[in-house]
Design a protein around this motif. Structure first.
Motif, mmCIF file in Angstrom:
data_model
loop_
_atom_site.group_PDB
_atom_site.id
_atom_site.type_symbol
_atom_site.label_atom_id
_atom_site.label_comp_id
_atom_site.label_asym_id
_atom_site.label_seq_id
_atom_site.Cartn_x
_atom_site.Cartn_y
_atom_site.Cartn_z
ATOM 1 N N PHE A 418 0.828 -1.250 -0.021
ATOM 2 C CA PHE A 418 0.044 0.065 0.111
ATOM 3 C C PHE A 418 0.767 1.094 -0.008
ATOM 4 N N ILE A 421 2.517 1.815 -3.460
ATOM 5 C CA ILE A 421 1.478 2.426 -4.312
ATOM 6 C C ILE A 421 1.239 3.752 -3.972
ATOM 7 N N GLU A 422 1.163 4.268 -2.901
ATOM 8 C CA GLU A 422 0.832 5.538 -2.363
ATOM 9 C C GLU A 422 2.012 6.606 -3.147
ATOM 10 N N PHE A 425 3.651 4.892 -6.602
ATOM 11 C CA PHE A 425 2.822 4.541 -7.773
ATOM 12 C C PHE A 425 2.808 3.061 -8.377
#
Lengths: 442, 259
Positions: A418, A421-422, A425
């Motif tokens: 997570f 991704i945050e 990306f």
């Protein structure tokens, strides 16, 4: 002196009273059986409607097509052709022999005997002959099914998912069907003036072993047990996996029409993100929802709950599940059974207390564990397999949403994913600047 | 390799016919980069006017959504849709079935409407229209290949034929595994499993699938998803007995056949 004796008059009177009494009795049990059944079905309907809204009212033509192909045509069953054929026999037998049930009910109420015989003329023996042939086929199929379930070592029937009540339930259904078919054939065989295709062969046995009066008694007894058995079985349905014979139809109708890969969108979160990015769009009275995902069975949609009540516990889903096949705790069938169990306990709670009084339990954790949910690869094999259009995966994903968004309960690798991704990306910790680095390699 | 980005194309007043959505695996994973390059090579060879988003591309949010993190999915989707709509993108091709599924099925509800195809579909189109030519004496002719269905291509989107048609055009023998097409066994990576350890069990899913692939005695296991590729490669490498079976993406196989 040709006047009838008092005894004879009394006799005729008594017989008439007895006949009227049996007609009345029949009418009462018929009404009670149907009323009771309807009440229980309405109860299940309101239990299912405790679920959240689910929009599945568009494209009626495609939906009816699904009903025809999947429910009526049993398309998915034919992924296993031999079993599908036997299941089809039992199913066709069930529907066709129920035409005979109309006559039985008419006879019972009117006090007649074979009321359809005269109006149908030459078609009548043809019909009864077909019923008898089907009855024999159903009998044979049910015996084979019993053997498959209890003697042959078939993995999906040996599974611990079925320990206890579910395994007995499946056997009761088959045994009751065998008994009903036997009674049907017996009552035809013991009737003196008939000759139908199957029962005529049994007749020699009966006529050589019993007197006329005894045959009459057997016929009447078989007739009564048969019809009472059917009423009892009908009222057993709502407590059994056999409810699928009814719910398979609406469940096919309301099955999602979009490609299986589509996960249902959470508009509430979509809007939260939109308002965060473009605050000018946020309405002044926007209220955040109470919770995200499903922790309790009633947080699921009514379609998820109808899925649970439609499940016939056949285990095709679990046999196709890659996690289950490699020994993980997850079993999609058990997900459905747990959801139904939880809804039953909620319904009971509501009936007893007039409203739901918290019992310290929830679907997530108490009925379905985190380890089960974590094993799902979202491969859709369970959804693909299900003959009655159930999606165990949908429930798994809704529970996962609650785990992550309500409890922040994630394995540490997922938390890293997570945050990657945050921040980067991508699910891995690479610099976003290197995303096109491959174009510069040779 | 010179690959245009959307930004470069816009700057020079050009519009590509199709956007190549590379995906995170295809961009960063060393093994998957080879698939990306093979596919870019084919696009080049077929004379397709395409572009990538380059540094502007971001995770579609698929693994976050399937893990249960809808917030993160929505954030990524919002950002990507802004980028794609900003460039007026209409057609997208992607080498990743997970990106494919999300872009095609899940972005429309959020305002992102594109014509999305998977690279095996484009390959089929290019072969059938003669834009790429494969001779009967290509490198793969006469070899045996088994195809592993990706769940997000197969069951999720009903694409079973395109990858098979592409492989069959190579004059190879296509040998199916015991479980294939809608019965296909997952590689074990989907639903964000790729990014965590498997739950405890008797066997790893990729081992089970690798065994099925090996049973076909094919020279090569063809995949159409970078994650399936990784899982099957690991599954085959973890077997005690060594084999010569390779795991290659369909794009790599086709690229070798036209080189």
């Amino acid at each position: 002196m040709n006047q009838p004796s008092n005894d004879l008059i009394l006799g005729i009177l008594l017989t008439t009273i007895m006949e009227l009494f049996s007609q009345l009795f029949f009418l009462i049990i018929t009404l009670v059986a149907i009323g009771w059944f309807a009440k229980k079905l309405m109860g299940i309907r309101s239990t299912i409607l405790l679920g959240k809204p689910f929009d599945a009212y568009d494209q009626p033509m495609r939906r009816w097509k699904n009903v025809l192909l999947l429910a009526l045509g049993q398309k998915k069953m034919f992924r296993k052709p031999l079993v599908a054929f036997m299941h089809l026999i039992v199913y066709v037998g069930f529907i066709v022999i129920n035409i005979e049930l109309l006559e039985i009910i008419a006879d019972g109420i009117l006090g007649t005997h074979r009321v359809f015989e005269k109006p149908l003329g030459a078609y009548y023996p043809f019909l009864i002959n077909s019923f008898e042939i089907l009855a024999v086929l159903v009998l044979a199929a049910c015996i084979i099914f019993l053997v498959r379930r209890n003697i042959l070592k078939i993995k999906r029937f040996l599974s611990q998912d079925l320990n206890g009540w579910p395994r007995s339930d499946a056997n009761y259904i088959l045994i009751v069907e065998i008994i009903l078919m036997t009674l049907f054939l017996t009552m035809n065989a013991t009737e003196v003036n008939t000759s139908f295709i199957v029962s005529s062969h049994l007749k020699t046995y009966f006529t050589s072993s019993f007197s006329y009066d005894q045959l009459n008694l057997i016929e009447h007894t078989a007739w009564w047990i048969h019809i009472i058995g059917i009423y009892a079985f009908m009222n057993y349905l709502p407590y059994s996996k056999h409810l699928h014979i009814i719910l398979a139809f609406p469940n096919a109708y309301y099955a999602p029409l979009e490609p299986k890969g589509t996960m249902h969108n959470m508009t509430s979160i979509q809007n939260e993100v939109l308002y965060a990015m473009q605050p000018e769009l946020a309405p002044s009275n926007a209220v955040a929802p109470d919770s995200f995902g499903a922790k309790e069975a009633t947080d699921l949609t009514w379609k998820n709950l109808m899925d649970a009540y439609s499940c016939t516990e056949c285990g095709r889903c679990s046999m196709a599940c890659p996690a289950n096949a490699t020994g993980k705790l997850l079993s999609p069938r058990k997900i459905m059974m747990s959801t139904r169990d939880r809804m039953e306990s909620i319904a009971k709670n509501i009936t007893q207390n007039k409203q739901f009084i918290p019992d310290g339990k929830t679907l997530l954790h108490d009925y379905i564990t985190v380890e089960e949910l974590r094993a799902c690869t979202t491969c859709n094999a369970c959804v693909e397999e299900c003959p009655v259009s159930i999606s165990p995966m949908d429930i798994i994903l809704e529970l996962r949403r609650s785990l992550i968004m309500e409890e922040s309960n994630a394995p540490s690798e997922w938390n890293s994913m997570f945050s990657n991704i945050e921040n980067n990306f991508a699910p891995w910790k690479f610099s976003p600047d290197d995303r096109d680095a491959w174009t510069k390699q040779d | 390799m010179k690959v245009n980005t959307m930004a470069e194309m816009m700057a020079s007043g050009q519009t590509p016919d199709i956007l190549f959505w590379v995906g995170c695996a295809g961009s960063f994973d060393q093994r998957a980069q080879k698939i990306t390059k093979a596919f870019a090579f084919i696009l080049e060879a077929a004379g397709i006017n395409y572009a990538i988003l380059g540094k502007e591309e971001a995770c579609t949010g698929d693994p976050a959504r399937r893990a249960g993190n809808e917030f993160m999915f929505q954030m990524m989707a919002y950002q990507n849709i802004q980028t794609l709509n900003g460039y007026g993108i209409q057609k997208i091709v992607t080498t990743c079935p997970h990106c494919f599924n999300t872009l095609k099925n899940e972005y429309p509800a959020l305002g992102g409407n594109y014509d999305v195809i998977h690279h095996t579909q484009l390959l089929q189109e290019l072969i059938e229209s003669g834009k790429i030519k494969i001779t009967d004496s290509n490198e793969w002719a006469g070899k045996t290949i088994t195809y592993h269905d990706s769940c997000y291509l197969g069951r999720a989107n009903g694409i079973y034929e395109a990858p098979r048609k592409v492989l069959e055009s190579l004059s190879i023998e296509l040998k199916e595994m015991k479980r294939c097409k809608s019965n296909g066994l997952c590689c074990g990576a989907g639903g964000a499993q790729m990014f965590k350890e498997e739950e405890k069990g008797d066997l790893r899913i990729n081992t089970e699938r690798a065994n099925e692939a090996i049973e076909t005695k094919a020279n090569c296991v063809a995949s159409a998803c970078p994650f399936c590729n990784t899982m099957l490669t690991d599954g085959i490498n973890n077997r005690t007995e060594t084999t010569n079976t390779s795991v290659l993406d369909i794009a790599e196989i086709v690229a070798q056949a036209i080189q």
